[in-house]
Design a protein around this motif. Structure first.
Motif, PDB file in Angstrom:
ATOM      1  N   GLU A  53     -16.980   7.744  23.828  1.00 13.55           N
ATOM      2  CA  GLU A  53     -15.789   7.741  24.363  1.00 13.55           C
ATOM      3  C   GLU A  53     -14.724   6.604  23.389  1.00 13.55           C
ATOM      4  O   GLU A  53     -13.669   6.750  23.493  1.00 13.55           O
ATOM      5  CB  GLU A  53     -15.871   7.228  25.627  1.00 13.55           C
ATOM      6  CG  GLU A  53     -16.356   8.644  26.567  1.00 13.55           C
ATOM      7  CD  GLU A  53     -15.397   9.605  26.508  1.00 13.55           C
ATOM      8  OE1 GLU A  53     -14.192   9.265  26.764  1.00 13.55           O
ATOM      9  OE2 GLU A  53     -15.867  10.857  26.390  1.00 13.55           O
ATOM     10  N   LYS A  56     -13.586   7.863  20.453  1.00 10.16           N
ATOM     11  CA  LYS A  56     -12.305   9.075  20.756  1.00 10.16           C
ATOM     12  C   LYS A  56     -11.042   8.135  21.060  1.00 10.16           C
ATOM     13  O   LYS A  56     -10.101   8.370  20.509  1.00 10.16           O
ATOM     14  CB  LYS A  56     -12.872   9.743  21.771  1.00 10.16           C
ATOM     15  CG  LYS A  56     -13.662  10.906  21.400  1.00 10.16           C
ATOM     16  CD  LYS A  56     -13.905  11.803  22.582  1.00 10.16           C
ATOM     17  CE  LYS A  56     -15.038  12.939  22.220  1.00 10.16           C
ATOM     18  NZ  LYS A  56     -15.361  13.636  23.380  1.00 10.16           N
ATOM     19  N   GLN A  57     -11.379   7.035  21.778  1.00 11.20           N
ATOM     20  CA  GLN A  57     -10.191   6.237  22.203  1.00 11.20           C
ATOM     21  C   GLN A  57      -9.481   5.398  21.051  1.00 11.20           C
ATOM     22  O   GLN A  57      -8.382   5.613  20.799  1.00 11.20           O
ATOM     23  CB  GLN A  57     -10.506   5.119  23.069  1.00 11.20           C
ATOM     24  CG  GLN A  57     -10.887   5.673  24.540  1.00 11.20           C
ATOM     25  CD  GLN A  57      -9.847   5.929  25.139  1.00 11.20           C
ATOM     26  OE1 GLN A  57      -8.746   5.417  25.269  1.00 11.20           O
ATOM     27  NE2 GLN A  57     -10.162   6.878  26.278  1.00 11.20           N
ATOM     28  N   GLN A  58     -10.376   5.139  20.038  1.00 15.41           N
ATOM     29  CA  GLN A  58     -10.019   4.380  18.608  1.00 15.41           C
ATOM     30  C   GLN A  58      -9.196   5.571  17.763  1.00 15.41           C
ATOM     31  O   GLN A  58      -8.104   5.189  17.238  1.00 15.41           O
ATOM     32  CB  GLN A  58     -10.998   3.761  17.847  1.00 15.41           C
ATOM     33  CG  GLN A  58     -11.519   2.456  18.569  1.00 15.41           C
ATOM     34  CD  GLN A  58     -12.619   1.997  17.915  1.00 15.41           C
ATOM     35  OE1 GLN A  58     -13.117   2.397  16.885  1.00 15.41           O
ATOM     36  NE2 GLN A  58     -13.107   0.862  18.267  1.00 15.41           N
ATOM     37  N   ALA A  61      -5.656   6.179  19.190  1.00 13.10           N
ATOM     38  CA  ALA A  61      -5.077   4.880  19.008  1.00 13.10           C
ATOM     39  C   ALA A  61      -4.531   4.981  17.596  1.00 13.10           C
ATOM     40  O   ALA A  61      -3.244   4.749  17.339  1.00 13.10           O
ATOM     41  CB  ALA A  61      -5.384   3.871  19.342  1.00 13.10           C
TER      42      ALA A  61
END
Length: 75
Positions: A53, A56-58, A61
């Motif tokens: 997760e 994925k967030q990075q 971004a």
């Protein structure tokens, strides 16, 4: 109650070999329930999911920053 003398006497041979067979018998006990997954395995899977997760967030971004940069340069 008076003791009853047994009719059968124990006879031990004076010659030869004396042996006794030990016949294994089944002993029933309560069944043990084992978890499908160990606690350690569950912790490792949770850590792996959290790491995925975070990646994925990075990535999201980075994509958003990449899309915003050309619009800033165009101005």
């Amino acid at each position: 109650m008076p003791e009853v003398k047994s009719i059968l006497r124990e006879v031990l041979p004076k010659q030869g070999q004396l042996y006794m067979e030990d016949v294994p018998t089944m002993v029933l006990c309560k069944p043990k329930l084992l978890p499908l997954k160990s606690v350690t395995l569950e912790k490792l899977e949770k850590m792996q999911m959290e790491a995925q997760e975070a990646v994925k967030q990075q990535e999201l971004a980075m994509k958003e920053q990449g899309q915003q940069m050309p619009s800033i340069l165009a101005q």
